[in-house]
Enzyme design. Sequence first.
Site, PDB file in Angstrom:
ATOM      1  N   GLY A   1      -6.409   9.780  -9.688  1.00 25.71           N
ATOM      2  CA  GLY A   1      -6.302   7.994  -9.160  1.00 25.71           C
ATOM      3  C   GLY A   1      -6.573   7.786  -7.993  1.00 25.71           C
TER       4      GLY A   1
ATOM      5  N   GLY B   1      -1.182   7.551  -4.359  1.00 27.99           N
ATOM      6  CA  GLY B   1       0.018   6.745  -3.774  1.00 27.99           C
ATOM      7  C   GLY B   1       0.352   5.707  -5.169  1.00 27.99           C
TER       8      GLY B   1
ATOM      9  N   LYS C   1       1.168   9.468  -9.689  1.00 28.38           N
ATOM     10  CA  LYS C   1       0.652  10.265 -10.068  1.00 28.38           C
ATOM     11  C   LYS C   1       1.644  11.764  -9.898  1.00 28.38           C
ATOM     12  CE  LYS C   1      -4.001  11.135  -8.061  1.00 28.38           C
ATOM     13  NZ  LYS C   1      -3.406  10.213  -6.895  1.00 28.38           N
ATOM     14  N   THR C   2       2.215  12.503  -8.674  1.00 28.72           N
ATOM     15  CA  THR C   2       3.029  13.385  -8.264  1.00 28.72           C
ATOM     16  C   THR C   2       4.423  12.829  -9.214  1.00 28.72           C
ATOM     17  OG1 THR C   2       1.844  13.774  -6.425  1.00 28.72           O
ATOM     18  CG2 THR C   2       4.007  14.971  -6.592  1.00 28.72           C
TER      19      THR C   2
ATOM     20  N   GLU D   1     -11.420 -16.434  14.171  1.00 27.03           N
ATOM     21  CA  GLU D   1     -10.540 -16.978  12.785  1.00 27.03           C
ATOM     22  C   GLU D   1     -11.359 -17.813  12.036  1.00 27.03           C
ATOM     23  OE1 GLU D   1      -9.072 -13.933  11.513  1.00 27.03           O
ATOM     24  OE2 GLU D   1      -9.310 -12.813  13.610  1.00 27.03           O
TER      25      GLU D   1
ATOM     26  N   HIS E   1     -14.439 -17.560   9.880  1.00 27.29           N
ATOM     27  CA  HIS E   1     -13.614 -17.077   9.244  1.00 27.29           C
ATOM     28  C   HIS E   1     -13.021 -18.423   7.582  1.00 27.29           C
ATOM     29  CE1 HIS E   1     -14.840 -12.741   9.933  1.00 27.29           C
ATOM     30  NE2 HIS E   1     -13.967 -12.776  10.483  1.00 27.29           N
TER      31      HIS E   1
ATOM     32  N   ASP F   1     -15.188  -6.836  11.394  1.00 30.89           N
ATOM     33  CA  ASP F   1     -16.447  -7.072  10.472  1.00 30.89           C
ATOM     34  C   ASP F   1     -17.775  -6.378  10.665  1.00 30.89           C
ATOM     35  OD1 ASP F   1     -14.781  -8.934  10.830  1.00 30.89           O
ATOM     36  OD2 ASP F   1     -15.235 -10.199  11.818  1.00 30.89           O
TER      37      ASP F   1
HETATM   38  P1  ATP Z   1      -1.530  11.221  -3.829  1.00 28.92           P
HETATM   39  O1  ATP Z   1      -3.042  11.339  -4.557  1.00 28.92           O
HETATM   40  O2  ATP Z   1      -1.780  10.803  -2.342  1.00 28.92           O
HETATM   41  O3  ATP Z   1      -1.638  12.914  -4.085  1.00 28.92           O
HETATM   42  P2  ATP Z   1       0.396  10.139  -5.717  1.00 28.92           P
HETATM   43  O4  ATP Z   1      -0.609  10.000  -6.450  1.00 28.92           O
HETATM   44  O5  ATP Z   1       0.883  11.731  -6.422  1.00 28.92           O
HETATM   45  O6  ATP Z   1      -0.276  10.200  -4.215  1.00 28.92           O
HETATM   46  P3  ATP Z   1       3.029  10.110  -5.303  1.00 28.92           P
HETATM   47  O7  ATP Z   1       3.799  10.787  -4.717  1.00 28.92           O
HETATM   48  O8  ATP Z   1       3.547   9.736  -7.375  1.00 28.92           O
HETATM   49  O9  ATP Z   1       1.499   9.338  -5.300  1.00 28.92           O
HETATM   50  O10 ATP Z   1       3.978   8.020  -5.044  1.00 28.92           O
HETATM   51  C1  ATP Z   1       4.500   8.098  -4.062  1.00 28.92           C
HETATM   52  C2  ATP Z   1       5.692   7.333  -3.844  1.00 28.92           C
HETATM   53  O11 ATP Z   1       5.435   6.031  -4.742  1.00 28.92           O
HETATM   54  C3  ATP Z   1       7.048   7.631  -5.297  1.00 28.92           C
HETATM   55  O12 ATP Z   1       7.769   8.742  -4.415  1.00 28.92           O
HETATM   56  C4  ATP Z   1       7.238   6.351  -5.740  1.00 28.92           C
HETATM   57  O13 ATP Z   1       7.692   5.877  -5.145  1.00 28.92           O
HETATM   58  C5  ATP Z   1       6.036   5.576  -5.721  1.00 28.92           C
HETATM   59  N1  ATP Z   1       5.538   5.507  -6.907  1.00 28.92           N
HETATM   60  C6  ATP Z   1       3.940   5.258  -7.069  1.00 28.92           C
HETATM   61  N2  ATP Z   1       3.736   5.057  -8.223  1.00 28.92           N
HETATM   62  C7  ATP Z   1       4.610   4.435  -8.546  1.00 28.92           C
HETATM   63  C8  ATP Z   1       4.877   3.813 -10.649  1.00 28.92           C
HETATM   64  N3  ATP Z   1       4.254   3.374 -11.447  1.00 28.92           N
HETATM   65  N4  ATP Z   1       6.288   3.338 -10.013  1.00 28.92           N
HETATM   66  C9  ATP Z   1       7.719   3.557  -9.142  1.00 28.92           C
HETATM   67  N5  ATP Z   1       7.281   3.859  -7.769  1.00 28.92           N
HETATM   68  C10 ATP Z   1       5.964   4.522  -7.953  1.00 28.92           C
END
Ligand code: ATP
Length: 651
Positions: free
Chosen positions: A224, A227, A230-231, A448, A451, A522
């Site tokens: 995905g 942010g 995933k982690t 602007e 747009h 743009d």
């Molecule tokens: P990357 O691919 O850049 O490593 P990632 O998908 O691993 O990103 P994470 O490190 O898991 O992203 O997410 C970063 C932060 O975003 C988390 O620490 C959390 O605070 C917030 N976050 C992301 N997704 C969620 C979620 N579904 N629910 C709550 N918080 C989330």
Amino acid sequence: MKFDPNWVYFAIFGLLAYMFFTNKDAMPTEKQIDWSDFQRHARENVFAKMTVNLKENLVLAVVKPEHQRAIFGDTLPVATPNRWTGEMEQPSVKVTLPSADRFSDFYDKTKEQYHIDATVKYEEGGNFWLSLLSSLFPILFIVCIWMFAMRKMGGGAGGIFGVGNTKAQMYDKTSDANKKTTFKDVAGLSEAKQEVEEIVDFLKNPDKYTKLGAKIPTGALLVGPPGTGKTLLAKAVAGEADVPFFSLSGSDFVEMFVGVGASRVRDLFAKAKAKAPCIVFIDEIDAVGRARSRNMAMGGNDERENTLNQLLTEMDGFGTNSGVIILAATNRADILDKALLRAGRFDRQINVDLPELNDRKEIFIVHLRDIKTDETVDTEFLARQTPGFSGADIANVCNEAALIAARNGKDLVQRDDFMNAVDRIVAGLEKKSKITTLEERQTIALHEAGHATLSWKLEHANPLVKVTIVPRGKSLGAAWYMPEERQITTYQQLQDEMCATLGGRAAEELSTGKISTGAANDLEKVTKQAYAMVVYYGMSERLANLNYYDSSGQDWGTFTKPYSDETATLIDEEVKRIIQEQYLRAKEILQLNRDKHKELADMLLEKEVIYSDDLEKIFGKRQWLSRSQEILQQQGLIEPEPEAPSEELKT
Ligand code: ATP
């Protein structure tokens, strides 16, 4: 007490240094004199013994006790035992000879005449072992330092100084570093959560599945955009599963030494197997799992490929791992090696997409838990204002809003603070102090307003929320739209979006007869979009239904493009045509709404920020012309402002 091998290196080093420095020329009992003084003293018969070093042309002469005071005066040294032989060393003088022959000539001539009774001994060289040691000292010194450094780098036992050891961190029941994250902290992502929850269940109750003949999956890949959590999901697995959890990043395998990556993979799996059942999480797996290069002649990255091969073998080789489940995360599944993705290795691919409206609402709820808000804050509204935001962006909005509120001395965070935080994240910090001339501001306002007018008049353009001429971030003005959340985009939608994007420059040209650099962003966006339409989506007339994109992520390079030079020319022409068409269309629509565009620009100049309500006041309810109506109107065949389908702005 534990024995530390570093002490051995220190001891060797210390001994060598001592020998080296103490073997140097003058002993404490020696005095250096010159050749003529030596001859004079020899004639006075003051020496008891003379040792001639033929190699170094030196004479060491031991002074008789009765003459010592005359020669050494107040600096008379005390006899000391030799540190190697233990014999007492008598005070001596040392002299450098012009040549060994001169000494023997002198001795032969004076011995009889002056009754010299000193014994004379001729030696071929110095102390062999000492001179060998001192010549080897620099090399030994470097070896000692190197071994010491390698031990430090290797970080302990195993492999060649431990370089091949895995860097994975392990969490288990006893370590509570990650216990804090649970599935409750992961908002939305219901499908992804369900899949990983199942993995936890496999490990907790394997019998439930194996008794029906099912095999436990070996791996799951979380894919995905950045942010999206995933982690966070993996951390939640670590927090919820009662099994050991190894966590590392793909780049941890990579090292400058050849063979280290493969060795780390082996070590990781050896450790994981010893702890099975367990989970191994590899973040950013693309660092190691990128597709192996097809053309070895062009030079592949051997070390990374060896690491990948080892990973493939460990994941599904002869010795299949029972009870070790691999979780991995990446933003770029398209560039991963196909072998890694096949069933049997990563059996499951779990898509973790950007959150939709309801998911965003849930993520806001999670992140607002610790923030003191007042009753104006509505998560539904916030979720609507943040299309395209990832979970990490939302977390950032919440934090930023709290910071803004604190900066303004508020006790509670309000809706305005959230809106400011969103604006700041989307468009950068407001820079009211940036100095712009009136003429510049007029141009920005016209741009602007261009747009805004087009987005109001085009059916598929994103509805406008707010437009400003206050500089923000790098831009001098900005417009906020409410993008439709859609999965596929049609040709007409792309055309309308391009037309609205070109509206800024078209407005400048129409109103002032001049164009400016303000449209650079743009133009970049539009050119990329037109190129994608032609090359990826097969959406051009002359290259219809062709796609020149390789989803495996291989770069074709300059010489291996999958199309001819004629096609390359065609692509360029089609891109130009598409953009030109939309530019002319933008000018036409602006021409038709010239007065209202001007009115809007003036209002912008005056108020600096205007909202969709203001637009509605000028243009009336949002309404658009169909393409055929546009053309008819252009040709003067129908009246401007015809009755057209209208729709309330949904924001
Ligand atoms: P990357 O691919 O850049 O490593 P990632 O998908 O691993 O990103 P994470 O490190 O898991 O992203 O997410 C970063 C932060 O975003 C988390 O620490 C959390 O605070 C917030 N976050 C992301 N997704 C969620 C979620 N579904 N629910 C709550 N918080 C989330």
